[in-house]
Design a protein around this motif. Sequence first.
Motif, short mmCIF file in Angstrom:
data_model
loop_
_atom_site.label_atom_id
_atom_site.label_comp_id
_atom_site.label_asym_id
_atom_site.label_seq_id
_atom_site.Cartn_x
_atom_site.Cartn_y
_atom_site.Cartn_z
N PRO A 1 42.41 37.43 45.79
CA PRO A 1 43.11 37.12 47.03
C PRO A 1 42.23 36.29 47.97
O PRO A 1 41.02 36.20 47.79
CB PRO A 1 43.41 38.49 47.63
N SER B 1 42.66 38.30 53.31
CA SER B 1 43.27 39.49 52.72
C SER B 1 42.23 40.49 52.26
O SER B 1 42.41 41.71 52.39
CB SER B 1 44.16 39.08 51.54
N ASP C 1 55.30 33.59 47.71
CA ASP C 1 54.27 34.31 48.45
C ASP C 1 54.43 35.82 48.25
O ASP C 1 55.24 36.28 47.44
CB ASP C 1 54.32 33.94 49.94
N LYS D 1 46.27 30.65 52.72
CA LYS D 1 45.49 31.27 51.66
C LYS D 1 46.17 32.55 51.19
O LYS D 1 46.99 33.13 51.89
CB LYS D 1 44.07 31.59 52.16
N GLY D 2 45.82 32.98 49.99
CA GLY D 2 46.36 34.24 49.49
C GLY D 2 46.69 34.20 48.02
O GLY D 2 46.36 33.24 47.31
N SER E 1 45.34 32.41 42.87
CA SER E 1 44.72 32.67 44.16
C SER E 1 44.43 31.34 44.85
O SER E 1 43.83 30.45 44.25
CB SER E 1 43.43 33.46 43.96
N TYR F 1 42.44 29.71 48.03
CA TYR F 1 41.43 30.03 49.03
C TYR F 1 40.80 28.77 49.58
O TYR F 1 41.04 27.68 49.08
CB TYR F 1 40.34 30.94 48.44
#
Length: 253
Positions: free
Chosen positions: A127, A131, A204, A231-232, A251, A253
């Motif tokens: 993640p 997060s 998402d 992000k996530g 992922s 980032y």
Amino acid sequence: MTGLKVFAAILITACCCFSKTAHAQPQLPDMVGATHRGMNILGWTAQYDGIKSIAVQRSSDSIYNFTTIGFVKNLKKGPQGFIDGHPLPGANYYRLYIAFSSDLTWYSNRFKLKVDSAQILAAGIIPGNDSLQKLLVKILPVLATVSIDSATGTVTAPVKLPGLIKPIPEIVPSPYVFTNPFTGHINIELPDPKTYQYVIRFYDGSNKMVLELPRVLESPVVLDKRNFQKKGLFRFDIFRNRENWEKGFVSVY
């Protein structure tokens, strides 16, 4: 189990890599840390009230090019920490930029953690850093007892966490859509894109579609991470000739 819960179990396991020695966990401006499965976990004790913000900064050369990679969420006096889920291959030098309500600012001491590129590649789905910080609520009690061997910088004995470690379900990374660990962009490699009609949809955490590639005509393709706008962890579906052919997670980032 969601991706974030999976990493909660992984990172709690990571805390077992810290050890108790004759040295207590340092207070600011010092800190300690450890690397686990391609992630770096930092910990320290804040003995001050009135802290307005703590920015975590990282550099690959220890002197120049420090950039802010995130902010500490918990600013209360006591144990604090930060999880860097996306460190650089090689040496990572960390420092804290601390601002007080009185407008006084200063830097912590630097702390070095080295991550092998193979560890980053093997880390799998991670993640975003924002997060990851939510997991510190379970890790902070362990960080309060963290210390390392000052002579070697390594740990010697695990900290036991009975009842906190949960089974980690296996998440198999997709060979067709995956995050490049060095750039953070999304690599897409599909077989015979000129023969099959491929459609890729990304969702998402609330299962809302955030991006669709209506037709992939070549392979490989590099999808810029800025297309996701945040992000996530994102789920994706690959449709081949209108049939759901592959599912997975990436992922950003």
